[in-house]
Design a protein around this motif. Structure first.
Motif, PDB file in Angstrom:
ATOM      1  N   ALA A 132       0.868  -1.182   0.000  1.00  0.00           N
ATOM      2  CA  ALA A 132       0.000   0.000   0.000  1.00  0.00           C
ATOM      3  C   ALA A 132       0.904   1.231   0.000  1.00  0.00           C
ATOM      4  N   LEU A 133       0.446   2.291  -0.619  1.00  0.00           N
ATOM      5  CA  LEU A 133       1.209   3.528  -0.524  1.00  0.00           C
ATOM      6  C   LEU A 133       1.339   3.914   0.947  1.00  0.00           C
ATOM      7  N   GLU A 134       2.499   4.394   1.323  1.00  0.00           N
ATOM      8  CA  GLU A 134       2.732   4.752   2.724  1.00  0.00           C
ATOM      9  C   GLU A 134       1.669   5.720   3.234  1.00  0.00           C
ATOM     10  N   GLU A 135       1.255   6.640   2.383  1.00  0.00           N
ATOM     11  CA  GLU A 135       0.278   7.645   2.800  1.00  0.00           C
ATOM     12  C   GLU A 135      -1.153   7.112   2.894  1.00  0.00           C
ATOM     13  N   ASN A 136      -1.404   5.911   2.384  1.00  0.00           N
ATOM     14  CA  ASN A 136      -2.749   5.346   2.405  1.00  0.00           C
ATOM     15  C   ASN A 136      -2.989   4.640   3.752  1.00  0.00           C
ATOM     16  N   VAL A 137      -3.195   5.442   4.756  1.00  0.00           N
ATOM     17  CA  VAL A 137      -3.337   4.949   6.124  1.00  0.00           C
ATOM     18  C   VAL A 137      -4.511   3.960   6.267  1.00  0.00           C
ATOM     19  N   PRO A 138      -5.683   4.222   5.674  1.00  0.00           N
ATOM     20  CA  PRO A 138      -6.767   3.243   5.824  1.00  0.00           C
ATOM     21  C   PRO A 138      -6.396   1.860   5.264  1.00  0.00           C
ATOM     22  N   SER A 139      -5.735   1.833   4.119  1.00  0.00           N
ATOM     23  CA  SER A 139      -5.324   0.555   3.542  1.00  0.00           C
ATOM     24  C   SER A 139      -4.294  -0.136   4.424  1.00  0.00           C
ATOM     25  N   ARG A 140      -3.366   0.626   4.941  1.00  0.00           N
ATOM     26  CA  ARG A 140      -2.341   0.050   5.811  1.00  0.00           C
ATOM     27  C   ARG A 140      -2.960  -0.504   7.089  1.00  0.00           C
ATOM     28  N   ARG A 141      -3.937   0.202   7.630  1.00  0.00           N
ATOM     29  CA  ARG A 141      -4.625  -0.302   8.835  1.00  0.00           C
ATOM     30  C   ARG A 141      -5.358  -1.610   8.537  1.00  0.00           C
ATOM     31  N   THR A 142      -5.945  -1.684   7.349  1.00  0.00           N
ATOM     32  CA  THR A 142      -6.639  -2.914   6.961  1.00  0.00           C
ATOM     33  C   THR A 142      -5.654  -4.074   6.893  1.00  0.00           C
ATOM     34  N   ILE A 143      -4.518  -3.854   6.244  1.00  0.00           N
ATOM     35  CA  ILE A 143      -3.499  -4.906   6.131  1.00  0.00           C
ATOM     36  C   ILE A 143      -3.036  -5.338   7.524  1.00  0.00           C
ATOM     37  N   GLU A 144      -2.794  -4.379   8.382  1.00  0.00           N
ATOM     38  CA  GLU A 144      -2.344  -4.693   9.740  1.00  0.00           C
ATOM     39  C   GLU A 144      -3.431  -5.430  10.534  1.00  0.00           C
ATOM     40  N   SER A 145      -4.701  -5.118  10.263  1.00  0.00           N
ATOM     41  CA  SER A 145      -5.800  -5.756  11.001  1.00  0.00           C
ATOM     42  C   SER A 145      -5.947  -7.236  10.665  1.00  0.00           C
ATOM     43  N   VAL A 146      -5.391  -7.664   9.510  1.00  0.00           N
ATOM     44  CA  VAL A 146      -5.454  -9.085   9.143  1.00  0.00           C
ATOM     45  C   VAL A 146      -4.116  -9.778   9.396  1.00  0.00           C
ATOM     46  N   GLY A 147      -3.253  -9.133  10.176  1.00  0.00           N
ATOM     47  CA  GLY A 147      -1.990  -9.752  10.561  1.00  0.00           C
ATOM     48  C   GLY A 147      -0.784  -9.324   9.755  1.00  0.00           C
TER      49      GLY A 147
END
Length: 172
Positions: A132-147
């Motif tokens: 995910a683009l570093e600035e795309n915080v919602p996408s990064r949070r989603t990735i982190e939420s699935v491990g």
């Protein structure tokens, strides 16, 4: 929520989500990569064909799944099966996804990613690379939420910073 591949009968709901994404893109959201599908039937045929063959040897076969809720399309996730094709192992990753603007922040993509992970397990793939683009915080949070565990952040050709994650999904 129903998650499955696209059918010709889905055109109206596909067009509704497409319109929302294109409007968001036109309004300046550079994170949206959607483009107008001119011939829906041909698009359906292309998606089906891409599951088993690609015209370019640098492109992975891919299965694209769509999620539906109460008759509306709420998101899509593309599962690329061959990480060794093109630049997928560096910048593209196994998975690409988008949630309809109307359904964001409702856990749609987390559910879709769980579904996708089951498809990878069925193929014996237990380590998933997602970017995910570093600035795309919602996408990064989603990735982190699935491990998702951050591997690193790299600069890509266009000057953007790309966050690269691995998700260990284990076996069935």
């Amino acid at each position: 929520m129903e998650i499955r591949t696209l059918e010709r009968s889905d055109e109206a709901t596909f067009r509704a989500m497409e319109a929302l994404l294109l409007a968001e893109k036109e309004a300046g959201n550079h994170l949206i990569e959607t483009s107008l599908v001119k011939d829906f039937e041909r698009h359906c045929q292309k998606l089906k064909r891409q599951e088993t063959e690609m015209a370019d040897p640098n492109w992975s076969t891919v299965t694209t799944y769509f999620a539906f809720l109460d008759g509306e399309m709420v998101g899509k996730v593309s599962c690329r099966w061959e990480l060794d094709k093109g630049d997928l192992a560096t910048v593209g990753g196994h998975i690409g996804y988008v949630t309809s603007p109307k359904f964001r922040r409702r856990g749609v993509m987390k559910e879709m990613l769980d579904f996708a992970f089951d498809r990878y397990r069925e193929r014996g793939i237990t380590r998933i690379f997602i970017t995910a683009l570093e600035e795309n915080v919602p996408s990064r949070r989603t990735i982190e939420s699935v491990g998702g565990v951050l591997q690193d952040i790299i600069e890509v050709e266009d000057g953007n910073q790309l966050a690269r994650y691995w998700v260990e999904i284990g076996e069935e």
